[in-house]
Design an enzyme around this catalytic site. Structure first.
Site, PDB file in Angstrom:
ATOM      1  N   GLY A  89       0.835  -1.216   0.000  1.00 10.11           N
ATOM      2  CA  GLY A  89       0.000   0.000   0.000  1.00 10.11           C
ATOM      3  C   GLY A  89       0.860   1.251   0.000  1.00 10.11           C
ATOM      4  N   ASP A 106      -1.383   6.407   3.647  1.00 13.04           N
ATOM      5  CA  ASP A 106      -0.565   6.032   4.809  1.00 13.04           C
ATOM      6  C   ASP A 106       0.800   5.510   4.380  1.00 13.04           C
ATOM      7  OD1 ASP A 106      -2.903   6.610   6.066  1.00 13.04           O
ATOM      8  OD2 ASP A 106      -3.141   4.670   7.057  1.00 13.04           O
ATOM      9  N   GLN A 156      -8.621  -2.576  -0.387  1.00 12.15           N
ATOM     10  CA  GLN A 156      -9.679  -1.778  -1.009  1.00 12.15           C
ATOM     11  C   GLN A 156     -10.272  -1.022   0.177  1.00 12.15           C
ATOM     12  OE1 GLN A 156     -12.216   0.225  -1.862  1.00 12.15           O
ATOM     13  NE2 GLN A 156     -13.660  -1.383  -1.231  1.00 12.15           N
ATOM     14  N   SER A 157     -10.003   0.289   0.267  1.00 13.67           N
ATOM     15  CA  SER A 157     -10.256   0.992   1.527  1.00 13.67           C
ATOM     16  C   SER A 157     -11.483   1.900   1.514  1.00 13.67           C
ATOM     17  CB  SER A 157      -9.020   1.828   1.884  1.00 13.67           C
ATOM     18  OG  SER A 157      -8.870   2.889   0.957  1.00 13.67           O
ATOM     19  N   SER A 206      -9.385  -1.662  11.175  1.00 13.52           N
ATOM     20  CA  SER A 206     -10.173  -0.439  11.032  1.00 13.52           C
ATOM     21  C   SER A 206     -11.297  -0.369  12.063  1.00 13.52           C
ATOM     22  CB  SER A 206     -10.796  -0.426   9.629  1.00 13.52           C
ATOM     23  OG  SER A 206     -11.819   0.523   9.552  1.00 13.52           O
ATOM     24  N   GLU A 244     -14.096   0.349  11.409  1.00 13.54           N
ATOM     25  CA  GLU A 244     -15.315  -0.146  10.752  1.00 13.54           C
ATOM     26  C   GLU A 244     -15.684  -1.553  11.227  1.00 13.54           C
ATOM     27  OE1 GLU A 244     -17.538   1.302   8.743  1.00 13.54           O
ATOM     28  OE2 GLU A 244     -16.485   3.212   8.737  1.00 13.54           O
ATOM     29  N   TYR A 274     -16.736  -3.935   3.744  1.00 16.05           N
ATOM     30  CA  TYR A 274     -15.361  -3.544   4.096  1.00 16.05           C
ATOM     31  C   TYR A 274     -15.067  -3.921   5.553  1.00 16.05           C
ATOM     32  CZ  TYR A 274     -11.610  -0.296   5.492  1.00 16.05           C
ATOM     33  OH  TYR A 274     -10.459   0.267   6.013  1.00 16.05           O
ATOM     34  N   ARG A 276     -11.494  15.459   2.860  1.00 11.27           N
ATOM     35  CA  ARG A 276     -10.737  16.078   1.748  1.00 11.27           C
ATOM     36  C   ARG A 276     -11.684  16.761   0.773  1.00 11.27           C
ATOM     37  NH1 ARG A 276      -6.266  15.473  -1.773  1.00 11.27           N
ATOM     38  NH2 ARG A 276      -5.913  17.639  -2.332  1.00 11.27           N
ATOM     39  N   ARG A 287     -17.469  11.764  13.265  1.00  7.25           N
ATOM     40  CA  ARG A 287     -16.300  10.915  13.063  1.00  7.25           C
ATOM     41  C   ARG A 287     -15.211  11.270  14.071  1.00  7.25           C
ATOM     42  NH1 ARG A 287     -19.355   8.808  10.318  1.00  7.25           N
ATOM     43  NH2 ARG A 287     -19.352   8.263   8.105  1.00  7.25           N
ATOM     44  N   GLU A 329     -25.133   4.117   8.237  1.00  7.39           N
ATOM     45  CA  GLU A 329     -24.206   5.086   8.838  1.00  7.39           C
ATOM     46  C   GLU A 329     -23.823   4.634  10.256  1.00  7.39           C
ATOM     47  OE1 GLU A 329     -21.893   8.136   9.532  1.00  7.39           O
ATOM     48  OE2 GLU A 329     -22.926   8.063   7.625  1.00  7.39           O
TER      49      GLU A 329
HETATM   50  P1  NAP Z   1      -5.468   4.067   0.386  1.00  5.86           P
HETATM   51  O1  NAP Z   1      -4.942   5.468   0.231  1.00  5.86           O
HETATM   52  O2  NAP Z   1      -6.761   3.708  -0.241  1.00  5.86           O
HETATM   53  O3  NAP Z   1      -4.337   3.084  -0.183  1.00  5.86           O
HETATM   54  C1  NAP Z   1      -4.598   1.728  -0.394  1.00  5.86           C
HETATM   55  C2  NAP Z   1      -3.350   1.101  -0.974  1.00  5.86           C
HETATM   56  O4  NAP Z   1      -3.597  -0.297  -1.193  1.00  5.86           O
HETATM   57  C3  NAP Z   1      -2.901   1.683  -2.323  1.00  5.86           C
HETATM   58  O5  NAP Z   1      -1.503   1.807  -2.313  1.00  5.86           O
HETATM   59  C4  NAP Z   1      -3.357   0.596  -3.314  1.00  5.86           C
HETATM   60  O6  NAP Z   1      -2.557   0.552  -4.476  1.00  5.86           O
HETATM   61  C5  NAP Z   1      -3.077  -0.640  -2.473  1.00  5.86           C
HETATM   62  N1  NAP Z   1      -3.755  -1.836  -2.991  1.00  5.86           N
HETATM   63  C6  NAP Z   1      -5.077  -2.008  -3.199  1.00  5.86           C
HETATM   64  N2  NAP Z   1      -5.310  -3.228  -3.673  1.00  5.86           N
HETATM   65  C7  NAP Z   1      -4.103  -3.851  -3.773  1.00  5.86           C
HETATM   66  C8  NAP Z   1      -3.688  -5.136  -4.216  1.00  5.86           C
HETATM   67  N3  NAP Z   1      -4.564  -6.025  -4.659  1.00  5.86           N
HETATM   68  N4  NAP Z   1      -2.378  -5.440  -4.161  1.00  5.86           N
HETATM   69  C9  NAP Z   1      -1.477  -4.531  -3.726  1.00  5.86           C
HETATM   70  N5  NAP Z   1      -1.811  -3.295  -3.315  1.00  5.86           N
HETATM   71  C10 NAP Z   1      -3.107  -2.966  -3.342  1.00  5.86           C
HETATM   72  O7  NAP Z   1      -5.554   3.673   1.927  1.00  5.86           O
HETATM   73  P2  NAP Z   1      -4.978   4.458   3.204  1.00  5.86           P
HETATM   74  O8  NAP Z   1      -5.906   5.565   3.529  1.00  5.86           O
HETATM   75  O9  NAP Z   1      -3.539   4.735   3.007  1.00  5.86           O
HETATM   76  O10 NAP Z   1      -5.174   3.360   4.337  1.00  5.86           O
HETATM   77  C11 NAP Z   1      -4.145   2.413   4.648  1.00  5.86           C
HETATM   78  C12 NAP Z   1      -4.774   1.197   5.308  1.00  5.86           C
HETATM   79  O11 NAP Z   1      -5.443   1.575   6.494  1.00  5.86           O
HETATM   80  C13 NAP Z   1      -5.830   0.491   4.448  1.00  5.86           C
HETATM   81  O12 NAP Z   1      -5.731  -0.895   4.685  1.00  5.86           O
HETATM   82  C14 NAP Z   1      -7.147   1.017   4.976  1.00  5.86           C
HETATM   83  O13 NAP Z   1      -8.190   0.118   4.744  1.00  5.86           O
HETATM   84  C15 NAP Z   1      -6.806   1.180   6.449  1.00  5.86           C
HETATM   85  N6  NAP Z   1      -7.569   2.205   7.138  1.00  5.86           N
HETATM   86  C16 NAP Z   1      -7.506   3.486   6.687  1.00  5.86           C
HETATM   87  C17 NAP Z   1      -8.214   4.474   7.351  1.00  5.86           C
HETATM   88  C18 NAP Z   1      -8.130   5.917   6.912  1.00  5.86           C
HETATM   89  O14 NAP Z   1      -8.870   6.730   7.460  1.00  5.86           O
HETATM   90  N7  NAP Z   1      -7.258   6.273   5.992  1.00  5.86           N
HETATM   91  C19 NAP Z   1      -8.977   4.147   8.487  1.00  5.86           C
HETATM   92  C20 NAP Z   1      -9.012   2.826   8.913  1.00  5.86           C
HETATM   93  C21 NAP Z   1      -8.282   1.862   8.240  1.00  5.86           C
HETATM   94  P3  NAP Z   1      -2.979   1.325  -5.848  1.00  5.86           P
HETATM   95  O15 NAP Z   1      -2.281   2.650  -5.777  1.00  5.86           O
HETATM   96  O16 NAP Z   1      -2.429   0.424  -6.892  1.00  5.86           O
HETATM   97  O17 NAP Z   1      -4.480   1.448  -5.870  1.00  5.86           O
END
Ligand code: NAP
Length: 323
Positions: free
Chosen positions: A9, A14, A82-83, A124, A126, A148, A190, A216, A280
């Site tokens: 990721g 992150d 898939q976030s 998460s 969630e 999710y 955002r 949130r 929600e």
């Molecule tokens: P994000 O910006 O959506 O990034 C997701 C990353 O996963 C991207 O680099 C994407 O690559 C990669 N990815 C998706 N499918 C993949 C696959 N099949 N193989 C390899 N890479 C893959 O997420 P984030 O906000 O940085 O969040 C990081 C983690 O924390 C995630 O697991 C998310 O579910 C979790 N999380 C986030 C939040 C939040 O508020 N941000 C809150 C709770 C949990 P591509 O660039 O190729 O799409």
């Protein structure tokens, strides 16, 4: 010897902040990136050769094993998934493949190829869905309310099972919503700062939102990745809530953003039921008592500081595009 870290990721929000943090700490940083027909390296382009990119995909077990064998990481951060919650309703099976089974494949690859690596799983809030207590803590029951959240619950318990069964140093961080100027536009925080910046610059004249009362627990992504790193520096693996411990409503966010640019939010905001989210979650707010006590972590940035830094970024970005 420099420590070695592998981030899945890497191209996400992150991943990019964590890569910066690890590089500053002297790590050799590797990032697993899936192939794309167009470049998706925008968030990490400033890191240049400070990060070594390795090609792999959570859908493909052999690629994960190859990447781990090549990187020989001391620490692995699994941030890939898939976030986006709404997409998990339209693509539930794919969400499960990435976000649930992808973690099984990765854990199994760690067990086979580098069982002494420390492992972080991005869980998460969630998973709590409609929780029966507020704030939630590490013992609150999981009641996910979307595909999710269900996938993340599976990944969370698989990580704990690999820790118990195979003695992996595997930890789950239950993060609540965290934001930054690198957050995708589809996320409400955002969307708000970017649209308010556009309105201020005369590039837009309305902001369409769903439920203004939705609350949130928001924090800054830089704070969140610092907590992830600290979790892997401990003597024992454990699971932690990573949150701000406070909630704000969408309306409070809107009011704060418009106030910062000297405009009245009621002149621009349109409530549109099309943006309402099914199921929600109510009152998702994390207790950070455990992480504060055991690790000494708490967020460094307040809600108001986060709104301001994102707004300043979006104003600058949009201004440079209009020149
Ligand atoms: P994000 O910006 O959506 O990034 C997701 C990353 O996963 C991207 O680099 C994407 O690559 C990669 N990815 C998706 N499918 C993949 C696959 N099949 N193989 C390899 N890479 C893959 O997420 P984030 O906000 O940085 O969040 C990081 C983690 O924390 C995630 O697991 C998310 O579910 C979790 N999380 C986030 C939040 C939040 O508020 N941000 C809150 C709770 C949990 P591509 O660039 O190729 O799409």
């Amino acid at each position: 010897m420099r420590k070695r870290a592998l981030i899945t990721g890497l191209t996400g929000q992150d991943g990019s902040y964590l890569a910066e943090l690890l590089f500053d700490q002297g790590y050799q940083v590797f990032g697993l990136v899936r192939r794309s027909s167009s470049s998706n390296l925008e968030r990490i382009s400033h890191l240049g050769s400070n990060v070594e990119i390795l090609s792999g995909d959570l859908l493909d077990q052999s690629s994960l094993m190859d990447v781990i064998t090549q990187a020989q990481p001391d620490e692995i951060y699994n941030l890939a998934s898939q976030s986006y919650v709404p997409l998990s309703w339209t693509q539930p099976a794919l969400t499960a493949e990435y976000t649930a089974l992808g973690v099984s494949r990765l854990l199994e690859s760690v067990r086979r190829c580098k069982p002494d690596a420390k492992f972080y799983q991005a869980s998460s809030s969630e998973v709590f869905g409609q929780p029966d207590e507020s704030p939630q803590n590490e013992h609150t029951a999981f009641r996910p309310r979307n595909p999710y959240g269900v996938a993340k619950a599976y990944a969370h318990w698989m990580t704990i099972n690999y820790r118990q069964q195979y003695k992996l140093f595997a930890c789950c961080g239950l993060t609540y919503t965290h934001e930054s100027p690198r957050r995708g536009m589809e996320f409400v925080f955002r969307k708000i700062t970017h649209t308010v910046a556009a309105i201020k610059l005369g590039l837009s004249n309305e902001l369409k939102l769903g439920n203004l009362d939705a609350r949130r627990d928001w924090c800054y992504a830089k704070d969140a990745v610092h907590a992830m790193w600290l979790m892997l520096q401990q003597e024992q693996p454990d699971d932690y809530i990573i949150a701000s411990g406070q909630t704000y409503s969408v309306q409070e966010l809107v009011e704060c953003a418009f106030k910062l640019v000297g405009l009245n939010w009621q002149d621009y905001v349109i409530v549109d039921s099309a943006f309402y989210r099914p199921n929600e979650p109510m009152q998702l707010v994390g207790s950070i008592e455990k992480i504060r006590k055991n690790i000494g972590w708490c967020p460094q940035y307040s809600f108001e500081q986060l709104v301001e830094l994102m707004l300043v970024h979006d104003l600058k970005e949009l201004s440079s595009k209009t020149i």
